[in-house]
Design a protein around this motif. Structure first.
Motif, PDB file in Angstrom:
ATOM      1  N   ALA A 109       0.820  -1.217   0.000  1.00 48.27           N
ATOM      2  CA  ALA A 109       0.000   0.000   0.000  1.00 48.27           C
ATOM      3  C   ALA A 109       0.844   1.253   0.000  1.00 48.27           C
ATOM      4  CB  ALA A 109      -0.918  -0.008   1.211  1.00 48.27           C
ATOM      5  N   THR A 110       1.998   1.227  -0.666  1.00 44.39           N
ATOM      6  CA  THR A 110       2.859   2.397  -0.606  1.00 44.39           C
ATOM      7  C   THR A 110       2.520   3.416  -1.673  1.00 44.39           C
ATOM      8  OG1 THR A 110       4.464   1.209  -1.952  1.00 44.39           O
ATOM      9  CG2 THR A 110       4.758   1.148   0.431  1.00 44.39           C
ATOM     10  N   ASP A 111       1.705   3.033  -2.632  1.00 36.66           N
ATOM     11  CA  ASP A 111       1.378   3.943  -3.719  1.00 36.66           C
ATOM     12  C   ASP A 111       0.146   4.778  -3.408  1.00 36.66           C
ATOM     13  OD1 ASP A 111       2.306   2.105  -6.754  1.00 36.66           O
ATOM     14  OD2 ASP A 111       3.474   3.194  -5.251  1.00 36.66           O
ATOM     15  N   THR A 112       0.023   5.847  -4.166  1.00 40.34           N
ATOM     16  CA  THR A 112      -1.187   6.662  -4.115  1.00 40.34           C
ATOM     17  C   THR A 112      -2.394   5.803  -4.466  1.00 40.34           C
ATOM     18  OG1 THR A 112       0.013   8.625  -4.796  1.00 40.34           O
ATOM     19  CG2 THR A 112      -2.356   8.621  -5.183  1.00 40.34           C
ATOM     20  N   GLN A 113      -3.458   6.009  -3.723  1.00 38.97           N
ATOM     21  CA  GLN A 113      -4.701   5.292  -4.022  1.00 38.97           C
ATOM     22  C   GLN A 113      -5.696   6.254  -4.657  1.00 38.97           C
ATOM     23  OE1 GLN A 113      -6.166   2.795  -0.851  1.00 38.97           O
ATOM     24  NE2 GLN A 113      -4.131   1.966  -0.437  1.00 38.97           N
ATOM     25  N   PHE A 123      -9.625   6.867  -5.486  1.00 38.76           N
ATOM     26  CA  PHE A 123     -10.914   6.442  -4.948  1.00 38.76           C
ATOM     27  C   PHE A 123     -12.053   6.679  -5.931  1.00 38.76           C
ATOM     28  CE2 PHE A 123     -10.411   5.373  -0.428  1.00 38.76           C
ATOM     29  CZ  PHE A 123      -9.073   5.670  -0.262  1.00 38.76           C
ATOM     30  N   ASN A 155       5.625   5.405   4.581  1.00 46.19           N
ATOM     31  CA  ASN A 155       5.247   6.723   4.093  1.00 46.19           C
ATOM     32  C   ASN A 155       3.958   7.166   4.742  1.00 46.19           C
ATOM     33  OD1 ASN A 155       2.806   6.158   2.445  1.00 46.19           O
ATOM     34  ND2 ASN A 155       4.205   4.979   1.176  1.00 46.19           N
ATOM     35  N   GLN A 203       0.511   9.676   3.827  1.00 47.18           N
ATOM     36  CA  GLN A 203      -0.177  10.375   2.750  1.00 47.18           C
ATOM     37  C   GLN A 203      -1.286  11.245   3.330  1.00 47.18           C
ATOM     38  OE1 GLN A 203      -1.298   7.758  -0.540  1.00 47.18           O
ATOM     39  NE2 GLN A 203       0.131   6.191   0.172  1.00 47.18           N
ATOM     40  N   TYR A 234      -5.016  13.015   2.220  1.00 48.17           N
ATOM     41  CA  TYR A 234      -6.114  12.972   1.262  1.00 48.17           C
ATOM     42  C   TYR A 234      -7.144  14.021   1.639  1.00 48.17           C
ATOM     43  CZ  TYR A 234      -4.529   8.430  -0.549  1.00 48.17           C
ATOM     44  OH  TYR A 234      -3.805   7.409  -1.133  1.00 48.17           O
ATOM     45  N   LEU A 264     -12.288  10.146  -1.809  1.00 48.91           N
ATOM     46  CA  LEU A 264     -11.054  10.793  -1.351  1.00 48.91           C
ATOM     47  C   LEU A 264     -10.147  11.080  -2.543  1.00 48.91           C
ATOM     48  CD1 LEU A 264     -12.151   9.198   1.195  1.00 48.91           C
ATOM     49  CD2 LEU A 264      -9.814   9.353   2.034  1.00 48.91           C
ATOM     50  N   HIS A 308      -6.147  12.101  -3.450  1.00 47.95           N
ATOM     51  CA  HIS A 308      -4.787  12.145  -2.926  1.00 47.95           C
ATOM     52  C   HIS A 308      -4.203  13.546  -3.083  1.00 47.95           C
ATOM     53  CE1 HIS A 308      -0.349  11.590  -3.268  1.00 47.95           C
ATOM     54  NE2 HIS A 308      -0.571  10.838  -2.214  1.00 47.95           N
ATOM     55  N   LEU A 327       2.242  12.742  -0.775  1.00 54.82           N
ATOM     56  CA  LEU A 327       2.848  11.597  -0.096  1.00 54.82           C
ATOM     57  C   LEU A 327       4.232  12.009   0.382  1.00 54.82           C
ATOM     58  CD1 LEU A 327       2.977   7.918  -1.364  1.00 54.82           C
ATOM     59  CD2 LEU A 327       5.066   9.053  -0.622  1.00 54.82           C
ATOM     60  N   ASP A 367       0.968   3.787   6.075  1.00 56.57           N
ATOM     61  CA  ASP A 367       1.032   2.370   5.743  1.00 56.57           C
ATOM     62  C   ASP A 367       1.646   1.637   6.936  1.00 56.57           C
ATOM     63  OD1 ASP A 367       4.094   2.207   3.746  1.00 56.57           O
ATOM     64  OD2 ASP A 367       3.659   3.171   5.645  1.00 56.57           O
ATOM     65  N   GLY A 417       3.830  -2.552   4.798  1.00 55.29           N
ATOM     66  CA  GLY A 417       3.339  -1.838   3.621  1.00 55.29           C
ATOM     67  C   GLY A 417       2.117  -2.451   2.990  1.00 55.29           C
ATOM     68  N   SER A 418       1.407  -3.295   3.713  1.00 57.11           N
ATOM     69  CA  SER A 418       0.314  -4.030   3.071  1.00 57.11           C
ATOM     70  C   SER A 418      -0.997  -3.254   3.015  1.00 57.11           C
ATOM     71  CB  SER A 418       0.085  -5.357   3.801  1.00 57.11           C
ATOM     72  OG  SER A 418      -0.312  -5.109   5.137  1.00 57.11           O
ATOM     73  N   ARG A 419      -1.112  -2.200   3.809  1.00 58.25           N
ATOM     74  CA  ARG A 419      -2.377  -1.474   3.797  1.00 58.25           C
ATOM     75  C   ARG A 419      -2.170  -0.056   4.277  1.00 58.25           C
ATOM     76  NH1 ARG A 419      -5.309  -5.323   7.644  1.00 58.25           N
ATOM     77  NH2 ARG A 419      -3.784  -6.669   6.659  1.00 58.25           N
TER      78      ARG A 419
END
Lengths: 116, 111
Positions: free
Chosen positions: A101-105, A107, B31, B33, B35, B43, B45, B48, B92, B96-98
């Motif tokens: 989940a390190t990238d911009t998401q 929505f 990191n 972020q 929003y 949302l 972005h 970051l 995260d 880094g999974s979520r």
């Protein structure tokens, strides 16, 4: 062009019914997510899929079943709807090919589900 | 438990003023972020910042990150009525999974 789209935008239904929410992204992203936002705007992840494979499955009742027919689509099916399921459900996607989940998401606009 | 907590919960300012929102988190991160969510929308972005960065700018936005204090701030300079929205920080996990989102700050910019 809409990047992440969800249908329907509003869903009003009776307790006990089964309903589905569809999500599509045209960004070519590898990872897709479902989030639930409650009335206090608290946003919590429910599921994530990377290239059609389940990566995250939070403690969500098994009445909720995500389905990813291809990496551009992640649908959410909900069985036996309960009053507490009323919320706004957001689909999101990110480019991250690793499922991290390190990238911009990005929505979708959200689906407001009201269970009566 | 929730990773991010934001402060204040609500902020009301006049157009032209600066708005500062703070976010604290509990575990180490890769990191952070920020929003924005306009009423009735998804949302979007904003910015970051990675754990090895201390400050980042994007237009009227300035984000700082203090990993020793596990906190971040978002500064919006010369605010406009169109900046009225809820602002969320998201961190995260170490794996880094979520992303875990904070409770958000509701910013109201009065014309």
């Amino acid at each position: 062009d809409t990047a992440v789209s969800q249908t329907p935008k509003y869903l009003v239904t009776q307790m006990g019914n089964d309903k589905s929410i569809k999500c599509e992204q045209n960004l070519g992203h590898d990872t897709m997510y479902w989030y639930k936002q409650d009335s206090k705007k608290f946003l919590k992840i429910m599921f994530s899929y990377n290239n059609k494979e389940l990566i995250i499955n939070e403690t969500v009742p098994n009445r909720f079943s995500p389905k990813s027919p291809d990496k551009a689509h992640l649908n959410l099916h909900i069985n036996s709807l309960e009053l507490g399921d009323s919320a706004v459900y957001f689909c999101a996607s990110s480019q991250d090919g690793t499922g991290l989940a390190t990238d911009t998401q990005y929505f979708g606009p959200g689906t407001r589900l009201t269970v009566l | 438990s929730q990773q991010g907590e934001e402060d204040p919960q609500a902020l009301s300012i006049q157009e032209g003023e600066n708005a500062t929102m703070n976010c604290s988190y509990k575990t180490s991160i890769n990191n952070l972020q920020w929003y924005r969510q306009n009423s009735g929308r998804g949302l979007v972005h904003l910015i970051l910042i990675r754990s090895n960065e201390r400050e980042k700018h994007s237009g009227r936005l300035r984000v700082t990150l203090d990993t020793s204090k596990k906190s971040s701030s978002l500064l919006i300079t010369a605010s406009r009525a169109a900046d009225t929205a809820s602002y969320f920080c998201a961190t995260d996990t170490p794996s880094g999974s979520r992303l875990t989102f904070g409770e958000g700050t509701q910013l109201t910019v009065n014309p």
